[in-house]
Design a protein around this motif. Structure first.
Motif, mmCIF file in Angstrom:
data_model
loop_
_atom_site.group_PDB
_atom_site.id
_atom_site.type_symbol
_atom_site.label_atom_id
_atom_site.label_comp_id
_atom_site.label_asym_id
_atom_site.label_seq_id
_atom_site.Cartn_x
_atom_site.Cartn_y
_atom_site.Cartn_z
ATOM 1 N N LEU A 132 0.827 -1.204 0.000
ATOM 2 C CA LEU A 132 0.000 0.000 0.000
ATOM 3 C C LEU A 132 0.863 1.257 0.000
ATOM 4 C CD1 LEU A 132 -2.870 1.280 0.295
ATOM 5 C CD2 LEU A 132 -2.483 1.185 2.762
ATOM 6 N N PHE A 133 1.925 1.270 0.780
ATOM 7 C CA PHE A 133 2.811 2.425 0.840
ATOM 8 C C PHE A 133 3.510 2.662 -0.503
ATOM 9 C CE2 PHE A 133 3.837 3.684 5.439
ATOM 10 C CZ PHE A 133 2.491 3.640 5.774
ATOM 11 N N VAL A 134 3.961 1.596 -1.153
ATOM 12 C CA VAL A 134 4.603 1.757 -2.464
ATOM 13 C C VAL A 134 3.582 2.292 -3.470
ATOM 14 C CG1 VAL A 134 5.719 0.567 -4.387
ATOM 15 C CG2 VAL A 134 6.352 0.004 -2.044
ATOM 16 N N VAL A 135 2.383 1.738 -3.458
ATOM 17 C CA VAL A 135 1.342 2.186 -4.390
ATOM 18 C C VAL A 135 0.966 3.645 -4.108
ATOM 19 C CG1 VAL A 135 -1.068 1.826 -5.086
ATOM 20 C CG2 VAL A 135 0.466 -0.121 -4.838
ATOM 21 N N MET A 136 0.890 4.023 -2.845
ATOM 22 C CA MET A 136 0.591 5.419 -2.511
ATOM 23 C C MET A 136 1.689 6.339 -3.042
ATOM 24 S SD MET A 136 -2.326 5.710 -1.182
ATOM 25 C CE MET A 136 -2.158 7.412 -0.704
ATOM 26 N N GLY A 137 2.937 5.920 -2.942
ATOM 27 C CA GLY A 137 4.031 6.701 -3.503
ATOM 28 C C GLY A 137 3.911 6.838 -5.012
ATOM 29 N N VAL A 138 3.494 5.762 -5.669
ATOM 30 C CA VAL A 138 3.299 5.801 -7.118
ATOM 31 C C VAL A 138 2.171 6.771 -7.473
ATOM 32 C CG1 VAL A 138 2.494 4.448 -9.101
ATOM 33 C CG2 VAL A 138 4.219 3.500 -7.555
ATOM 34 N N VAL A 139 1.054 6.658 -6.781
ATOM 35 C CA VAL A 139 -0.099 7.513 -7.074
ATOM 36 C C VAL A 139 0.229 8.982 -6.793
ATOM 37 C CG1 VAL A 139 -2.477 8.057 -6.371
ATOM 38 C CG2 VAL A 139 -1.796 5.681 -6.734
ATOM 39 N N ASN A 153 12.034 10.428 1.069
ATOM 40 C CA ASN A 153 12.644 9.550 0.068
ATOM 41 C C ASN A 153 12.987 8.167 0.593
ATOM 42 O OD1 ASN A 153 12.558 11.507 -1.926
ATOM 43 N ND2 ASN A 153 14.510 12.371 -1.309
ATOM 44 N N VAL A 154 13.288 8.042 1.865
ATOM 45 C CA VAL A 154 13.721 6.755 2.412
ATOM 46 C C VAL A 154 12.565 5.772 2.620
ATOM 47 C CG1 VAL A 154 14.798 5.657 4.421
ATOM 48 C CG2 VAL A 154 15.833 7.693 3.410
ATOM 49 N N PRO A 155 11.395 6.201 3.109
ATOM 50 C CA PRO A 155 10.300 5.225 3.279
ATOM 51 C C PRO A 155 9.846 4.632 1.948
ATOM 52 C CG PRO A 155 9.846 7.228 4.502
ATOM 53 C CD PRO A 155 11.036 7.507 3.640
ATOM 54 N N PHE A 212 10.134 5.054 -2.581
ATOM 55 C CA PHE A 212 10.467 4.076 -3.618
ATOM 56 C C PHE A 212 9.412 4.100 -4.715
ATOM 57 C CE2 PHE A 212 10.258 -0.333 -5.279
ATOM 58 C CZ PHE A 212 11.488 -0.348 -5.911
ATOM 59 N N GLY A 213 8.143 4.189 -4.332
ATOM 60 C CA GLY A 213 7.070 4.287 -5.324
ATOM 61 C C GLY A 213 7.228 5.530 -6.181
ATOM 62 N N ASN A 214 7.563 6.653 -5.542
ATOM 63 C CA ASN A 214 7.784 7.887 -6.282
ATOM 64 C C ASN A 214 8.981 7.749 -7.220
ATOM 65 O OD1 ASN A 214 7.405 10.750 -6.873
ATOM 66 N ND2 ASN A 214 9.283 11.027 -5.713
#
Length: 117
Positions: free
Chosen positions: A34-41, A60-62, A66-68
């Protein structure tokens, strides 16, 4: 001041994760995804990049960072390589971190022994 901003943003991301662990039935693995997907979105809609510039490593570290990173790599590769960039962009942008994690795991595995639970 940069350290304080990083601490606040990184801490808030961790607090959100802890609340999700405590108050929902989501497994830690699902929360990580969920955290990676939230970064992507958030990266895709342009919200995460200004936060990343403001908070530095606190954003940037969380895993959201990575998603961003994946989104930024995809955007750059799409501009340069067209549709093929949708495949190569995320891999290229995340290659250094993934390779570092791989080699760190390899080195630790040489000195540590797994234990049966």
């Amino acid at each position: 001041m940069e350290i304080l901003k990083a601490f606040i943003v990184g801490g808030l991301i961790c607090v959100i994760g802890q609340i999700l662990i405590d108050k929902t039935s989501l497994t830690p693995a699902k929360i990580l995804v969920l955290f990676v997907v939230m970064g992507v979105v958030l990266g895709a809609v342009g919200i995460y990049e200004p936060l990343s510039k403001w908070a530095g490593s606190g954003a940037n570290v969380p895993l959201t960072g990575f998603g961003n990173l994946l989104v930024q790599g995809t955007k750059k590769a799409l501009r340069e390589d067209g549709l093929l960039g949708a495949i190569t962009g995320p891999l290229t942008s995340g290659a250094a971190g993934i390779t570092g994690a791989f080699f760190a795991g390899l080195i630790v595995s040489l000195f540590a022994r797994s234990k049966a639970k």
